[in-house]
Design a protein around this motif. Sequence first.
Motif, mmCIF file in Angstrom:
data_model
loop_
_atom_site.group_PDB
_atom_site.id
_atom_site.type_symbol
_atom_site.label_atom_id
_atom_site.label_comp_id
_atom_site.label_asym_id
_atom_site.label_seq_id
_atom_site.Cartn_x
_atom_site.Cartn_y
_atom_site.Cartn_z
ATOM 1 N N UNK A 96 -2.725 37.593 -0.549
ATOM 2 C CA UNK A 96 -2.879 38.997 -0.930
ATOM 3 C C UNK A 96 -4.351 39.401 -0.974
ATOM 4 N N UNK A 97 -5.199 38.487 -1.415
ATOM 5 C CA UNK A 97 -6.631 38.784 -1.471
ATOM 6 C C UNK A 97 -7.216 38.968 -0.075
ATOM 7 N N UNK A 98 -6.788 38.100 0.866
ATOM 8 C CA UNK A 98 -7.270 38.234 2.239
ATOM 9 C C UNK A 98 -6.839 39.575 2.834
ATOM 10 N N UNK A 99 -5.583 39.950 2.611
ATOM 11 C CA UNK A 99 -5.092 41.214 3.152
ATOM 12 C C UNK A 99 -5.779 42.405 2.489
ATOM 13 N N UNK A 100 -5.976 42.325 1.186
ATOM 14 C CA UNK A 100 -6.610 43.417 0.451
ATOM 15 C C UNK A 100 -8.046 43.631 0.893
ATOM 16 N N UNK A 101 -8.703 42.563 1.303
ATOM 17 C CA UNK A 101 -10.096 42.686 1.741
ATOM 18 C C UNK A 101 -10.225 43.520 3.011
ATOM 19 N N UNK A 102 -9.131 43.632 3.763
ATOM 20 C CA UNK A 102 -9.151 44.402 5.002
ATOM 21 C C UNK A 102 -9.669 43.636 6.196
ATOM 22 N N UNK A 103 -10.082 42.384 5.988
ATOM 23 C CA UNK A 103 -10.624 41.590 7.096
ATOM 24 C C UNK A 103 -9.551 40.809 7.831
ATOM 25 N N UNK A 104 -8.375 40.693 7.219
ATOM 26 C CA UNK A 104 -7.255 39.970 7.815
ATOM 27 C C UNK A 104 -6.071 40.917 7.929
ATOM 28 N N UNK A 105 -5.393 40.865 9.071
ATOM 29 C CA UNK A 105 -4.231 41.727 9.278
ATOM 30 C C UNK A 105 -3.001 40.875 9.572
ATOM 31 N N UNK A 106 -1.899 41.187 8.904
ATOM 32 C CA UNK A 106 -0.617 40.507 9.096
ATOM 33 C C UNK A 106 0.102 41.143 10.278
ATOM 34 N N UNK B 79 10.931 31.120 3.455
ATOM 35 C CA UNK B 79 9.595 30.857 4.003
ATOM 36 C C UNK B 79 9.381 31.552 5.335
ATOM 37 N N UNK B 80 9.083 32.840 5.312
ATOM 38 C CA UNK B 80 8.707 33.499 6.564
ATOM 39 C C UNK B 80 7.394 32.927 7.082
ATOM 40 N N UNK B 81 7.323 32.776 8.372
ATOM 41 C CA UNK B 81 6.125 32.234 9.016
ATOM 42 C C UNK B 81 5.513 33.356 9.844
ATOM 43 N N UNK B 82 4.355 33.823 9.421
ATOM 44 C CA UNK B 82 3.753 35.003 10.030
ATOM 45 C C UNK B 82 2.555 34.668 10.909
ATOM 46 N N UNK B 83 2.183 35.665 11.714
ATOM 47 C CA UNK B 83 0.966 35.608 12.529
ATOM 48 C C UNK B 83 -0.084 36.479 11.856
ATOM 49 N N UNK B 84 -1.342 36.107 12.017
ATOM 50 C CA UNK B 84 -2.415 36.895 11.415
ATOM 51 C C UNK B 84 -3.617 36.929 12.347
ATOM 52 N N UNK B 85 -4.390 37.993 12.234
ATOM 53 C CA UNK B 85 -5.599 38.138 13.054
ATOM 54 C C UNK B 85 -6.755 38.607 12.178
ATOM 55 N N UNK B 86 -7.959 38.385 12.669
ATOM 56 C CA UNK B 86 -9.112 39.071 12.109
ATOM 57 C C UNK B 86 -8.993 40.537 12.511
ATOM 58 N N UNK B 87 -9.171 41.426 11.568
ATOM 59 C CA UNK B 87 -8.881 42.847 11.801
ATOM 60 C C UNK B 87 -9.672 43.455 12.955
ATOM 61 N N UNK B 88 -10.847 42.932 13.224
ATOM 62 C CA UNK B 88 -11.678 43.492 14.293
ATOM 63 C C UNK B 88 -11.060 43.294 15.672
ATOM 64 N N UNK B 89 -10.144 42.331 15.799
ATOM 65 C CA UNK B 89 -9.519 42.083 17.103
ATOM 66 C C UNK B 89 -8.747 43.310 17.586
#
Length: 346
Positions: free
Chosen positions: A107-117, A266-276
Amino acid sequence: MTMYKRASGLARFPGWLSLISVILLLLLSGCASVGGMTEKPQIVFGDASWDSAQIHDRVAGFIIEHGYGHPVAYQFGDTIPLLEGLSKGDIQVMMEVWYQNFQTSWRQFLKSGTVKDLGSNYSDAPQGWYVPTYLIKGDPARGIAPMAPDLKSVSDLAKYWNLFKDPEDPSKGRFYNAPSGWAVSTIDQKKMTVYGLDKYFKVFDPGSQTALDTSLLTAYQQGKPWVGYYWAPTWILGKLNMTLLAEPPYSATQWKKNYGCAFPPAPVHKAINSKLASTAPDVVSFLEKYHTTLDQTSAALAYMHDHNSDPQLAAIWYLRNYPNVWKQWVPADVATRVTKALSEVK
């Protein structure tokens, strides 16, 4: 002044001047020219330490490299450090994020806006504490009688602890935990205490997935007791007859309190750096559509094991065997380029 004089001198040689201008332009832009096309920026995958993540990295990596023209690289590491790299932009993509195991950090990574689910890779992967089924039901074909016929849940382990005696401390049983670099290893240790099983078991750190696998395979081949953490999709659970021990039903409240219940779905998700999303929107569109199944992933894992191959070869196998799946993720021209690249792999 010196620079102006040199430019003035070279002005008598327009061919050289043009060449130098082109070189300077390329250097300043940070790109190279390959086959008349500007090379695209490299995309780095966070390469987690388990096989299914590495296969999915390379399935996506092959498509990105040969279909979209981006060079790719794979950065090996444990989950949290990789996510930190993803947040900083050192890594651009992670294909398997088991975020239920570290919800606060996620949640912290997503809240920072630098990581996107980017959503699900495959659905509801099971995980928990397993024993070989022959412990409960026996295996007549191998001459194995039931050793723990009433073993159905984690609470029953106290009654059967002596089946699992720790070679280093026979006064307790041995529970094979996930490697210490995995977030779930801490969860398992807390579960052991909450269930009161720390009186009967020592939690053993195998050090790596390879060592964990070896401990299970050796015990299974010899028909001996084994209890420990495992998960799907894996080639081992696809081939070995294992039983997931029951725990109290999952409760978000109980989980948040002390993990004293079954693992959550246990959902298994993909994530990216938001700048991508701005530097490679076409790649992000592909990754958003990327979706597989437990069965497909287990099949690729089984191929990797049976052929003693590596994740790259397993990814090639997947792409060759599931064209109707992956071609739905990409435009036709990308599919054509990927198909051509596959035909050139020997």
